[in-house]
Enzyme design. Sequence first.
Site, PDB file in Angstrom:
ATOM      1  N   SER A 120      36.272  74.193  44.592  1.00 53.55           N
ATOM      2  CA  SER A 120      37.396  74.879  43.952  1.00 53.55           C
ATOM      3  C   SER A 120      38.617  73.991  43.874  1.00 53.55           C
ATOM      4  CB  SER A 120      37.792  76.117  44.774  1.00 53.55           C
ATOM      5  OG  SER A 120      36.732  77.006  44.917  1.00 53.55           O
ATOM      6  N   HIS A 141      32.250  73.612  38.076  1.00 56.69           N
ATOM      7  CA  HIS A 141      32.946  74.692  38.780  1.00 56.69           C
ATOM      8  C   HIS A 141      32.663  76.036  38.105  1.00 56.69           C
ATOM      9  CE1 HIS A 141      36.887  76.716  40.187  1.00 56.69           C
ATOM     10  NE2 HIS A 141      35.980  76.801  41.133  1.00 56.69           N
TER      11      HIS A 141
END
Length: 295
Positions: A120, A141
């Site tokens: 993240s 991601h």
Amino acid sequence: MSEIQKVGVVGCGLMGSGIAQVCAQAGYDTVAREVDQALLDRGVTGITKNLDRAVAKEKIGEADRDAILGRLHPTLSLDDLAECDLVIEAIVENLGAKHELFSALGELCKATTVFSSNTSSLSITELAAGTDRPDRFVGLHFFNPVPVMPLVEVVRCGSTSEESFRLAYAFAESLGKQPIACGDNTGFVVNRLLVPYMLDAIRAYEAGVASIPDIDKGMRLGCGYPMGPFTLGDFVGLDTLYHITDIMYDEYRDARFASPPLLRRMFLAGYHGRKTGKGFYDYSDDEPVVSDFVK
Ligand code: CAA
Ligand code: NAD
């Protein structure tokens, strides 16, 4: 670079289990690796429940479900990732743990295997630099819950080859996702904007602006967000959110990214949100109520 046929997903928690599910659904032979049998079972049970729900809603047939589960290979052994064409790392948000994993994978995997991280907030450049293949390293991601959210941020750092980036981008599309291309800026696009918003909500509560349910209700009904910021924090995991704030603050030294004291205390006390049953809310009953920590 050859076609991707076999994918390895490392970590079968909240994100890894979702990523493994969408890979197997898209037709990839998928190895899902955990460190603990109970956590592996929990991840596979979640995937099976999602697929059973899709069968009940007649979105897929029983034969499809069985075929998807047939392509999924849960394991505790890192060695089972040796033949993967792409490895997607989705373990805890900790640089040391990720470095250690990629170093072991470097010794194990084929020279052509592309490595990727679902981080993240950590730097893709720093993760890539710790491997034996910085040119074959990308950020992939995904968003929570992975089977539902269409976005994947595909992150290229200075050392990522054009070929690896294109392969990762096309791979995200092959999962039915909608990728966007990002540079290696901590938090990429979404977390750079989303994290300060979630932290501001906590600060607003600390300042006595309104109650937790009312702040949540305000953002749901006033802005059309599907979840208010506290419900979302519990959904992401307050442990993960805390690690993200630490990393982003360390990078930018900007107070917007600093953890409010309440978040740090909840992290330390094990109030990690849905995954531990309690965070800002208590999930013991069908209807969540404000947890004892913030009453
Ligand atoms: N796993 C798999 N499928 C799920 C799911 C889950 N955890 N939760 C819901 N679904 C599915 C349901 O089965 C349902 O599917 P169908 O349409 O096929 O019936 C669909 O999603 C809608 O579910 P519901 O009607 O039960 O619930 P909802 O309409 O309230 O939607 C939600 C649930 C999609 C989670 C929605 O509340 C939402 O979008 N929340 C915000 C999520 C968000 O912001 N995610 C980003 C987090 S930040 C991040 O991921 C980045 C990071 O690095 C921290
Ligand atoms: P999680 O705590 O639910 O799962 C992490 C899992 O990794 C745990 O089950 C743990 O046992 C396992 N693990 C740890 N070391 C391992 C190893 N060496 N090999 C295999 N498994 C190992 O966390 P999560 O929410 O799934 O987050 C995973 C990653 O995804 C983090 O980098 C996080 O920042 C990122 N991410 C999280 C979200 C979110 O909403 N939670 C969204 C996008 C990205």
